[in-house]
Design a protein around this motif. Structure first.
Motif, PDB file in Angstrom:
ATOM      1  N   ALA A  33       3.247  -2.980  -3.329  1.00 53.04           N
ATOM      2  CA  ALA A  33       4.105  -2.103  -4.141  1.00 53.04           C
ATOM      3  C   ALA A  33       3.340  -0.875  -4.626  1.00 53.04           C
ATOM      4  O   ALA A  33       3.922   0.206  -4.760  1.00 53.04           O
ATOM      5  N   LEU A  34       2.062  -1.037  -4.887  1.00 52.94           N
ATOM      6  CA  LEU A  34       1.249   0.096  -5.330  1.00 52.94           C
ATOM      7  C   LEU A  34       0.741   0.936  -4.164  1.00 52.94           C
ATOM      8  O   LEU A  34       0.623   2.157  -4.267  1.00 52.94           O
ATOM      9  N   THR A  35       0.438   0.285  -3.052  1.00 51.48           N
ATOM     10  CA  THR A  35      -0.192   0.972  -1.924  1.00 51.48           C
ATOM     11  C   THR A  35       0.796   1.727  -1.047  1.00 51.48           C
ATOM     12  O   THR A  35       0.532   2.867  -0.651  1.00 51.48           O
ATOM     13  N   LEU A  36       1.903   1.109  -0.711  1.00 51.70           N
ATOM     14  CA  LEU A  36       2.820   1.723   0.260  1.00 51.70           C
ATOM     15  C   LEU A  36       3.381   3.073  -0.193  1.00 51.70           C
ATOM     16  O   LEU A  36       3.396   4.017   0.607  1.00 51.70           O
ATOM     17  N   PRO A  37       3.809   3.235  -1.444  1.00 49.81           N
ATOM     18  CA  PRO A  37       4.275   4.568  -1.854  1.00 49.81           C
ATOM     19  C   PRO A  37       3.155   5.622  -1.823  1.00 49.81           C
ATOM     20  O   PRO A  37       3.386   6.768  -1.436  1.00 49.81           O
ATOM     21  N   VAL A  38       1.954   5.220  -2.231  1.00 50.96           N
ATOM     22  CA  VAL A  38       0.827   6.160  -2.195  1.00 50.96           C
ATOM     23  C   VAL A  38       0.509   6.535  -0.754  1.00 50.96           C
ATOM     24  O   VAL A  38       0.253   7.711  -0.443  1.00 50.96           O
ATOM     25  N   LEU A  56       2.586   6.617   1.736  1.00 57.55           N
ATOM     26  CA  LEU A  56       3.639   7.528   2.183  1.00 57.55           C
ATOM     27  C   LEU A  56       3.400   8.946   1.661  1.00 57.55           C
ATOM     28  O   LEU A  56       3.525   9.927   2.399  1.00 57.55           O
ATOM     29  N   LEU A  57       3.027   9.057   0.403  1.00 59.81           N
ATOM     30  CA  LEU A  57       2.717  10.373  -0.168  1.00 59.81           C
ATOM     31  C   LEU A  57       1.532  11.020   0.537  1.00 59.81           C
ATOM     32  O   LEU A  57       1.548  12.232   0.805  1.00 59.81           O
ATOM     33  N   VAL A  63       0.553  10.541   3.616  1.00 60.50           N
ATOM     34  CA  VAL A  63       0.993  10.968   4.947  1.00 60.50           C
ATOM     35  C   VAL A  63       1.816  12.248   4.852  1.00 60.50           C
ATOM     36  O   VAL A  63       1.588  13.202   5.605  1.00 60.50           O
ATOM     37  N   LEU A  64       2.757  12.276   3.922  1.00 59.53           N
ATOM     38  CA  LEU A  64       3.617  13.452   3.787  1.00 59.53           C
ATOM     39  C   LEU A  64       2.830  14.689   3.347  1.00 59.53           C
ATOM     40  O   LEU A  64       3.132  15.806   3.774  1.00 59.53           O
ATOM     41  N   ALA A  65       1.839  14.489   2.502  1.00 62.76           N
ATOM     42  CA  ALA A  65       1.052  15.617   1.996  1.00 62.76           C
ATOM     43  C   ALA A  65      -0.203  15.879   2.828  1.00 62.76           C
ATOM     44  O   ALA A  65      -1.001  16.740   2.456  1.00 62.76           O
ATOM     45  N   SER A  66      -0.372  15.168   3.922  1.00 64.64           N
ATOM     46  CA  SER A  66      -1.626  15.272   4.676  1.00 64.64           C
ATOM     47  C   SER A  66      -1.976  16.682   5.142  1.00 64.64           C
ATOM     48  O   SER A  66      -3.153  17.057   5.055  1.00 64.64           O
ATOM     49  N   PRO A  67      -1.038  17.497   5.610  1.00 66.87           N
ATOM     50  CA  PRO A  67      -1.455  18.854   6.009  1.00 66.87           C
ATOM     51  C   PRO A  67      -2.052  19.638   4.829  1.00 66.87           C
ATOM     52  O   PRO A  67      -3.083  20.288   4.969  1.00 66.87           O
ATOM     53  N   VAL A 116      -4.489   5.882   7.225  1.00 72.32           N
ATOM     54  CA  VAL A 116      -3.658   5.562   6.049  1.00 72.32           C
ATOM     55  C   VAL A 116      -2.647   4.469   6.403  1.00 72.32           C
ATOM     56  O   VAL A 116      -2.498   3.486   5.672  1.00 72.32           O
ATOM     57  N   ALA A 117      -1.959   4.641   7.521  1.00 78.25           N
ATOM     58  CA  ALA A 117      -0.953   3.643   7.925  1.00 78.25           C
ATOM     59  C   ALA A 117      -1.606   2.293   8.211  1.00 78.25           C
ATOM     60  O   ALA A 117      -1.088   1.244   7.804  1.00 78.25           O
ATOM     61  N   GLY A 118      -2.722   2.307   8.888  1.00 80.52           N
ATOM     62  CA  GLY A 118      -3.406   1.053   9.212  1.00 80.52           C
ATOM     63  C   GLY A 118      -3.852   0.300   7.980  1.00 80.52           C
ATOM     64  O   GLY A 118      -3.670  -0.917   7.875  1.00 80.52           O
TER      65      GLY A 118
END
Length: 157
Positions: free
Chosen positions: A34-39, A41-42, A44-48, A69-71
Motif C-alpha cells: 500500500a505504501l510502495t505501489l503508489p510511490v 507509480l508516481l 514512473v509517471l514523473a521519471s522524465p 521501479v516496477a521490478g
C-alpha cells in the motif's frame, strides 16, 4: 518494514501457532504494498522530470529506471520470506535461496547486459529481486506452512 517485523516474527513463531504468524506476514506485506505501489507509480509517471534534474542525458535511462521501479514494486508483493526464514531458525534455507539468487543474477547479467545494455542490467536486478522474494516465499511455505506473499492462502492445511 522488514526490520520492524523481525522480532514479532520470532515471537509469533515461538508461540507455536501458525495463524498469528501468517496474519502478521500478510498485514506487513499489505502495508508495504500500500505504501510502495503508489510511490512507484508516481516515480514512473514523473521519471522524465526526475531524471532530467540530473541532466538531459539521464533521461535516456528512463526505460531502465522504469524497469527497476516496477521490478522492486512487484518484489515488495513477494513479502518478507527471508526474514520469516531467518527469524524462525531457518538461516541455512534463507542462505540457500540467497546464493541461488546470486547465481541467477550473475547469469542474467551475462545474458542480458551484452544484448540490452542498461535495460538489461535493470532487468537482471529487478528479476533477481523478484526471484529472491518468490524463492524465499516458496521455501517458507514448504518449511513453515506460512505464505508471506500478498496473495494466496495464509497457512498450509
Amino acid at each position: 518494514m522488514d526490520v520492524l517485523i523481525a522480532p514479532l516474527v520470532a515471537q509469533r513463531h515461538a508461540e507455536g501457532v501458525r495463524a498469528p504468524l501468517a496474519a502478521l506476514m500478510r498485514r506487513s506485506v499489505q502495508l508495504s504494498a500500500a505504501l510502495t505501489l503508489p510511490v512507484a507509480l508516481l516515480l514512473v509517471l514523473a521519471s522524465p522530470w526526475l531524471l532530467g534534474l540530473f541532466g538531459a542525458h539521464y533521461v535516456e535511462g528512463q526505460a531502465a529506471f522504469i524497469v527497476l521501479v516496477a521490478g522492486h514494486a512487484l518484489a515488495v508483493c513477494g513479502g518478507y520470506g527471508s526474514y520469516l526464514l531467518t527469524m524462525t531458525g531457518r538461516e541455512r534455507e534463507a542462505l540457500g535461496v540467497l546464493l541461488l539468487a546470486l547465481a541467477v543474477h550473475v547469469v542474467l547479467c551475462l545474458l542480458l547486459i551484452p544484448r540490452l545494455e542498461l535495460v538489461g542490467a535493470a532487468l537482471a536486478c529487478a528479476g533477481v529481486s523478484l526471484a529472491w522474494r518468490l524463492g524465499s516465499a516458496w521455501v517458507a511455505w514448504r518449511a513453515l506452512g506460512v505464505n508471506p506473499l500478498l496473495v494466496g492462502p495464509q497457512v498450509r492445511a
